[in-house]
Design an enzyme around this catalytic site. Sequence first.
Site, PDB file in Angstrom:
ATOM      1  CG  ASP A  19      -1.823   1.218   1.248  1.00 58.42           C
ATOM      2  OD1 ASP A  19      -2.623   1.403   0.313  1.00 58.42           O
ATOM      3  OD2 ASP A  19      -1.722   2.004   2.218  1.00 58.42           O
ATOM      4  CG  HIS A  84      14.071  -1.186   4.578  1.00 58.22           C
ATOM      5  ND1 HIS A  84      13.461  -0.189   5.305  1.00 58.22           N
ATOM      6  CD2 HIS A  84      13.075  -1.795   3.875  1.00 58.22           C
ATOM      7  CE1 HIS A  84      12.167  -0.183   5.047  1.00 58.22           C
ATOM      8  NE2 HIS A  84      11.905  -1.161   4.198  1.00 58.22           N
ATOM      9  CE  LYS A 102       7.161   4.941   8.551  1.00 55.23           C
ATOM     10  NZ  LYS A 102       6.534   3.856   9.357  1.00 55.23           N
TER      11      LYS A 102
END
Length: 332
Positions: A19, A84, A102
């Site tokens: 999303d 990440h 983030k």
Amino acid sequence: MVDGMIASGLRWAVIGTGDISRRVIADLREVSMGSITAVWGRSEERAGLFAAEFGIPSWTNDLAELLGRGDVDVVYIATPSETHCEIAVQALRAGKHVLIEKPIAMSAAEAREIFDVAAAQGLFAMEAMWMKFNPLHTEIERRVAAGLLGEVSSVRASFGTPFHARGGRTSPAQAGSALRDRGIYTVTLAHWLLGEGGVGYAEGTLLDGVDIRGSAVLRFGATPHAQLAWSGTEFLDLSAAVSGERGWVEFEAMFWAGTRARIHAGSAERIFATPELVEFPRVGNGYQPMLREVESTISDGALVHHLHAPDATMQVTRTLDSIEQAVRAQAE
């Protein structure tokens, strides 16, 4: 690798089809002078559906294939947080600039690795902390820095919503962290307005090894402090405030993505009866100011944006590490 300005605009790739990617890419399409050339998803089917939704010409579930493409200059990474660092380093070593959702990484050590590799490669790497680019926040920060409140004494911020709090029965890292997902905004605001501080107090609740709620007090010298709270199990007040000797400013909920703040400063009338309302209507999904600045910075050949430089990210990440360590020590 990009050298200076690209005449036809930057060519983006999207890594992750959730999303948040949908909202960011919708805004990127509105501001980019370039194009979105490819998308990666965990399954080729999901990547294909995302590509069709946004008119992206290529899709794959092979990360090496995407990072090896010659028509990709910068990648936006929006995969689960524990991936990440690995993906960002891989992308940088493939010669791509990176914008990383983030939290940039799961520890200060991982964040430091990302920035070190980016510097060695001569590439741009930034955490996608959109709050730091929000016109409302930059205006309030400018006024506070210019002495609006006199000496700043405290920051208060909380972010709690009873969504997605879950344990990590398979892997704590994969379950997510309320601190790094929600608390990061409170810590970022405190550092932005007060500088780097230390953790004076922290507590929290773990579920199957994953933090699902907590609070902390940060200290910034003898007097300035921040009172912060976050949760994935309950609603907390979603506003924030910064206070000083001449008054205070309140960011209305949802403070990290807000469009309105009230300034209680300047006169007795303004402080108590009619505070100044500062308002910046949101454009798109709210990511456009950040994305516009990222494109401009990379296209100009710069490696750092002053509004969210690596040093700022490292300060926040070190504080998140310290809070996490305190919460885990308390639970033992």
